[in-house]
Motif scaffolding. Structure first.
Motif, PDB file in Angstrom:
ATOM      1  N   VAL A 197      64.046   4.676  24.659  1.00  0.00           N
ATOM      2  CA  VAL A 197      62.656   4.197  25.101  1.00  0.00           C
ATOM      3  C   VAL A 197      62.405   4.328  26.747  1.00  0.00           C
ATOM      4  CG1 VAL A 197      61.424   2.033  25.574  1.00  0.00           C
ATOM      5  CG2 VAL A 197      62.521   2.254  23.660  1.00  0.00           C
ATOM      6  N   ASN A 198      63.610   4.459  27.366  1.00  0.00           N
ATOM      7  CA  ASN A 198      63.202   4.596  28.977  1.00  0.00           C
ATOM      8  C   ASN A 198      63.256   6.056  28.968  1.00  0.00           C
ATOM      9  OD1 ASN A 198      63.509   1.887  29.733  1.00  0.00           O
ATOM     10  ND2 ASN A 198      65.822   2.055  29.965  1.00  0.00           N
ATOM     11  N   GLU A 199      63.557   6.906  28.556  1.00  0.00           N
ATOM     12  CA  GLU A 199      63.512   8.574  28.649  1.00  0.00           C
ATOM     13  C   GLU A 199      62.079   8.778  28.043  1.00  0.00           C
ATOM     14  OE1 GLU A 199      66.580  10.500  26.550  1.00  0.00           O
ATOM     15  OE2 GLU A 199      68.175   9.830  27.697  1.00  0.00           O
ATOM     16  N   LEU A 200      61.796   8.107  27.083  1.00  0.00           N
ATOM     17  CA  LEU A 200      60.281   8.597  26.585  1.00  0.00           C
ATOM     18  C   LEU A 200      59.304   7.964  27.545  1.00  0.00           C
ATOM     19  CD1 LEU A 200      60.660   7.594  22.991  1.00  0.00           C
ATOM     20  CD2 LEU A 200      60.173   9.645  23.591  1.00  0.00           C
ATOM     21  N   VAL A 217      54.757   6.233  31.711  1.00  0.00           N
ATOM     22  CA  VAL A 217      54.436   4.824  31.574  1.00  0.00           C
ATOM     23  C   VAL A 217      55.670   3.688  31.844  1.00  0.00           C
ATOM     24  CG1 VAL A 217      52.833   5.439  30.021  1.00  0.00           C
ATOM     25  CG2 VAL A 217      55.051   5.034  28.947  1.00  0.00           C
ATOM     26  N   SER A 218      55.396   2.529  31.718  1.00  0.00           N
ATOM     27  CA  SER A 218      56.385   1.652  31.700  1.00  0.00           C
ATOM     28  C   SER A 218      57.157   1.443  30.647  1.00  0.00           C
ATOM     29  CB  SER A 218      56.039   0.419  32.248  1.00  0.00           C
ATOM     30  OG  SER A 218      55.307  -0.358  31.082  1.00  0.00           O
ATOM     31  N   GLY A 219      58.536   1.036  30.810  1.00  0.00           N
ATOM     32  CA  GLY A 219      59.439   0.905  29.535  1.00  0.00           C
ATOM     33  C   GLY A 219      58.873  -0.078  28.626  1.00  0.00           C
ATOM     34  N   LEU A 220      58.193  -1.198  29.220  1.00  0.00           N
ATOM     35  CA  LEU A 220      57.616  -2.072  28.159  1.00  0.00           C
ATOM     36  C   LEU A 220      56.393  -1.597  27.518  1.00  0.00           C
ATOM     37  CD1 LEU A 220      57.640  -5.167  27.442  1.00  0.00           C
ATOM     38  CD2 LEU A 220      56.032  -5.496  29.464  1.00  0.00           C
ATOM     39  N   ALA A 221      55.433  -0.852  28.187  1.00  0.00           N
ATOM     40  CA  ALA A 221      54.332  -0.270  27.520  1.00  0.00           C
ATOM     41  C   ALA A 221      54.831   0.942  26.441  1.00  0.00           C
ATOM     42  CB  ALA A 221      53.572   0.710  28.549  1.00  0.00           C
ATOM     43  N   MET A 222      55.887   1.711  26.679  1.00  0.00           N
ATOM     44  CA  MET A 222      56.565   2.325  25.591  1.00  0.00           C
ATOM     45  C   MET A 222      56.998   1.713  24.399  1.00  0.00           C
ATOM     46  SD  MET A 222      57.121   5.339  24.554  1.00  0.00           S
ATOM     47  CE  MET A 222      56.529   6.448  26.024  1.00  0.00           C
ATOM     48  N   LYS A 223      57.635   0.605  24.718  1.00  0.00           N
ATOM     49  CA  LYS A 223      58.277  -0.382  23.626  1.00  0.00           C
ATOM     50  C   LYS A 223      57.171  -0.747  22.848  1.00  0.00           C
ATOM     51  CE  LYS A 223      60.902  -4.447  22.910  1.00  0.00           C
ATOM     52  NZ  LYS A 223      61.534  -5.674  23.419  1.00  0.00           N
ATOM     53  N   TYR A 224      56.217  -1.426  23.449  1.00  0.00           N
ATOM     54  CA  TYR A 224      54.945  -1.805  22.653  1.00  0.00           C
ATOM     55  C   TYR A 224      54.297  -0.628  21.866  1.00  0.00           C
ATOM     56  CZ  TYR A 224      54.965  -6.412  24.886  1.00  0.00           C
ATOM     57  OH  TYR A 224      55.122  -7.611  25.528  1.00  0.00           O
TER      58      TYR A 224
END
Length: 174
Positions: free
Chosen positions: A148-151, A157-164
């Protein structure tokens, strides 16, 4: 005697955009595609003026019409990834809601998560789609990029935005 034909006036960009697909098409014609999306150039291509300014911490940004010009205000004290999402979110209000009101004030996501305002949810969804296009994201995940953090770093974008975003397109995220 020669007949002179007047060239037809070009269609204003605002008449060409009404959703994420039509916005992407206009941006692609302006040379804006790929990852990460240059949201400042995207806003400019759509005729929006961006102003970075200090705001209260809970305020992420705004979109407002002044005369014939639309302005995006961005909290200059927020992180770069937060600012990018704010610009994308305000682009969304412009594309989706400019006919409904002329002034939008936006609080950071965590402060308004209890809010049931459909315009804000629509703008968040649009912003996520603009910054993290499903096709690109699925291609990256299928290509082996699963952290997630690499993406998040790739898409800026933030890690949280990517996770969602990953969860919203059907991935399970631990």
């Amino acid at each position: 005697m020669a007949v002179v034909k007047k060239r037809p006036e070009p269609t204003p960009i605002v008449d060409l955009i009404s959703d994420i697909e039509s916005t992407r098409a206009v941006l692609e014609r302006a040379g804006l595609s790929g990852v990460p999306m240059d949201v400042n150039r995207a806003a400019a291509a759509l005729g929006l003026k961006i102003q970075y300014e200090q705001m209260a911490d809970e305020m992420s940004g705004y979109l407002e019409r002044r005369g014939d010009t639309w302005y995006v205000g961005v909290n200059s004290l927020h992180s770069g990834v937060r600012q990018r999402f704010t610009v994308a979110h305000e682009i969304a209000h412009f594309v989706l809601h400019r006919g409904q009101q002329e002034n939008f004030r936006d609080l950071i996501f965590t402060r308004r998560s209890m809010e049931r305002n459909s315009m804000e949810r629509e703008a968040d969804t649009f912003a996520a789609q603009l910054l993290m296009p499903k096709e690109s994201l699925v291609g990256d995940v299928r290509g082996g990029m699963t952290n997630v953090n690499e993406l998040a770093a790739r898409y800026q974008v933030s890690g949280l935005a990517m996770k969602y975003r990953l969860m919203n397109i059907g991935y399970k995220v631990a």
